[in-house]
Design a protein around this motif. Structure first.
Motif, PDB file in Angstrom:
ATOM      1  N   LEU A  97       3.787  36.789  36.797  1.00  0.00           N
ATOM      2  CA  LEU A  97       3.647  36.935  38.248  1.00  0.00           C
ATOM      3  C   LEU A  97       2.374  36.252  38.738  1.00  0.00           C
ATOM      4  CD1 LEU A  97       4.871  40.628  38.617  1.00  0.00           C
ATOM      5  CD2 LEU A  97       6.084  38.551  39.338  1.00  0.00           C
ATOM      6  N   ALA A  98       1.322  36.284  37.898  1.00  0.00           N
ATOM      7  CA  ALA A  98       0.099  35.550  38.244  1.00  0.00           C
ATOM      8  C   ALA A  98       0.372  34.052  38.264  1.00  0.00           C
ATOM      9  CB  ALA A  98      -1.010  35.874  37.241  1.00  0.00           C
ATOM     10  N   ALA A 100       3.266  32.662  38.947  1.00  0.00           N
ATOM     11  CA  ALA A 100       4.044  32.396  40.154  1.00  0.00           C
ATOM     12  C   ALA A 100       3.135  32.329  41.380  1.00  0.00           C
ATOM     13  CB  ALA A 100       5.101  33.484  40.334  1.00  0.00           C
ATOM     14  N   THR A 101       2.161  33.221  41.428  1.00  0.00           N
ATOM     15  CA  THR A 101       1.208  33.226  42.541  1.00  0.00           C
ATOM     16  C   THR A 101       0.377  31.946  42.543  1.00  0.00           C
ATOM     17  OG1 THR A 101       1.071  35.643  42.456  1.00  0.00           O
ATOM     18  CG2 THR A 101      -0.710  34.476  43.598  1.00  0.00           C
ATOM     19  N   ALA A 102      -0.077  31.521  41.362  1.00  0.00           N
ATOM     20  CA  ALA A 102      -0.873  30.296  41.259  1.00  0.00           C
ATOM     21  C   ALA A 102      -0.072  29.085  41.713  1.00  0.00           C
ATOM     22  CB  ALA A 102      -1.364  30.109  39.829  1.00  0.00           C
ATOM     23  N   ARG A 103       1.208  29.052  41.354  1.00  0.00           N
ATOM     24  CA  ARG A 103       2.052  27.933  41.816  1.00  0.00           C
ATOM     25  C   ARG A 103       2.180  27.954  43.333  1.00  0.00           C
ATOM     26  NH1 ARG A 103       7.812  26.035  39.380  1.00  0.00           N
ATOM     27  NH2 ARG A 103       6.417  24.565  38.338  1.00  0.00           N
ATOM     28  N   ALA A 104       2.391  29.139  43.895  1.00  0.00           N
ATOM     29  CA  ALA A 104       2.521  29.249  45.353  1.00  0.00           C
ATOM     30  C   ALA A 104       1.245  28.802  46.061  1.00  0.00           C
ATOM     31  CB  ALA A 104       2.869  30.683  45.733  1.00  0.00           C
ATOM     32  N   LEU A 105       0.092  29.026  45.408  1.00  0.00           N
ATOM     33  CA  LEU A 105      -1.190  28.647  45.996  1.00  0.00           C
ATOM     34  C   LEU A 105      -1.572  27.205  45.689  1.00  0.00           C
ATOM     35  CD1 LEU A 105      -3.252  31.889  45.244  1.00  0.00           C
ATOM     36  CD2 LEU A 105      -2.261  31.194  47.442  1.00  0.00           C
ATOM     37  N   MET A 111      -1.673  28.178  36.882  1.00  0.00           N
ATOM     38  CA  MET A 111      -0.284  28.509  36.580  1.00  0.00           C
ATOM     39  C   MET A 111       0.016  28.312  35.101  1.00  0.00           C
ATOM     40  SD  MET A 111       3.200  26.569  37.776  1.00  0.00           S
ATOM     41  CE  MET A 111       2.908  25.283  36.548  1.00  0.00           C
ATOM     42  N   TRP A 192       8.902  33.515  39.865  1.00  0.00           N
ATOM     43  CA  TRP A 192       9.108  34.883  40.359  1.00  0.00           C
ATOM     44  C   TRP A 192      10.294  35.515  39.646  1.00  0.00           C
ATOM     45  CZ3 TRP A 192       5.134  36.748  42.755  1.00  0.00           C
ATOM     46  CH2 TRP A 192       4.327  35.931  43.555  1.00  0.00           C
TER      47      TRP A 192
END
Length: 212
Positions: A97-98, A100-105, A111, A192
């Motif tokens: 999940l971290a 996924a968050t890094a990719r979104a950011l 990531m 995700w």
């Protein structure tokens, strides 16, 4: 693999499929490097050191991250005791999940760090006498055992344990196919999905019968 009951075998296959999913996503995101297959990264490291030292930074980074993930998962499994499986998979889910968050950011380095650590940690799920009993992110050993078991079966033995190793390999392959499709069609969603998959596996781990 063959020493475990049917429910744990199915659990291992589901985890191998998840690892294949993540590795396919990582492979397509990291210019042909791996987030779970460190033999391949070691070969790439050697090739890069011999041809283009600057490029060697990537496989070295991934190998170090994998070892860090294994170490973190092993320490957690020691402290978790009988709850080793759900504890390790909770760590894996958090890392995915971290990622996924890094990719979104838009932070690809973070990531990849999260993904490779997750794939290192997951190998602590199945242990016997403090050692890995089932490697979930690498299949060379599984294919060797598959070949040996198949030879015994062809020689007339009744042992069908090779089918379990074939299923484990098939799980990783199937997951890799799904991961490649997800990365190609919905790149911002695929990690995700992996994180939710790992979270669901925590629930499955909690429902497994206690080990002796």
């Amino acid at each position: 693999m063959i020493r475990y009951d049917r429910s744990r075998r199915r659990f291992a296959i589901a985890l191998a499929a998840m690892a294949g999913f993540v590795d396919a996503v990582g492979f397509l995101s990291a210019d042909g490097y791996f987030v779970s297959f460190m033999s391949g990264n070691t070969t790439r490291l050697g090739v890069d050191l011999g041809t283009d030292v600057v490029r060697a930074v990537t496989p070295a980074f991934l190998i170090a991250g994998f070892v860090a993930g294994v170490t973190s998962g092993a320490l957690l499994s020691i402290r978790a005791g009988r709850y080793r499986k759900p504890a390790v998979l909770t760590l894996v889910a958090a890392l995915l999940l971290a990622g996924a968050t890094a990719r979104a950011l838009g932070v690809p380095v973070a990531m990849l760090a999260a993904l490779v650590m997750a794939m290192g940690a997951i190998n602590n799920t199945f242990q016997r006498d403090g050692e890995v009993a089932i490697g979930l992110t690498y299949m060379t050993g599984a294919l060797v055992k598959l070949g040996q078991g198949l030879a015994g079966w062809l020689a007339g033995r009744k042992d069908t344990g090779w089918l379990s190793w074939a299923a484990l390999w098939g799980g990783l392959l199937s997951g890799a196919v799904l991961g490649a499709m997800a990365q190609d069609r919905m790149p911002m969603a695929c990690l995700w999905i992996a994180g939710c998959w790992a979270t669901a596996m925590v629930g499955v781990a909690l429902r497994l019968p206690a080990e002796s």
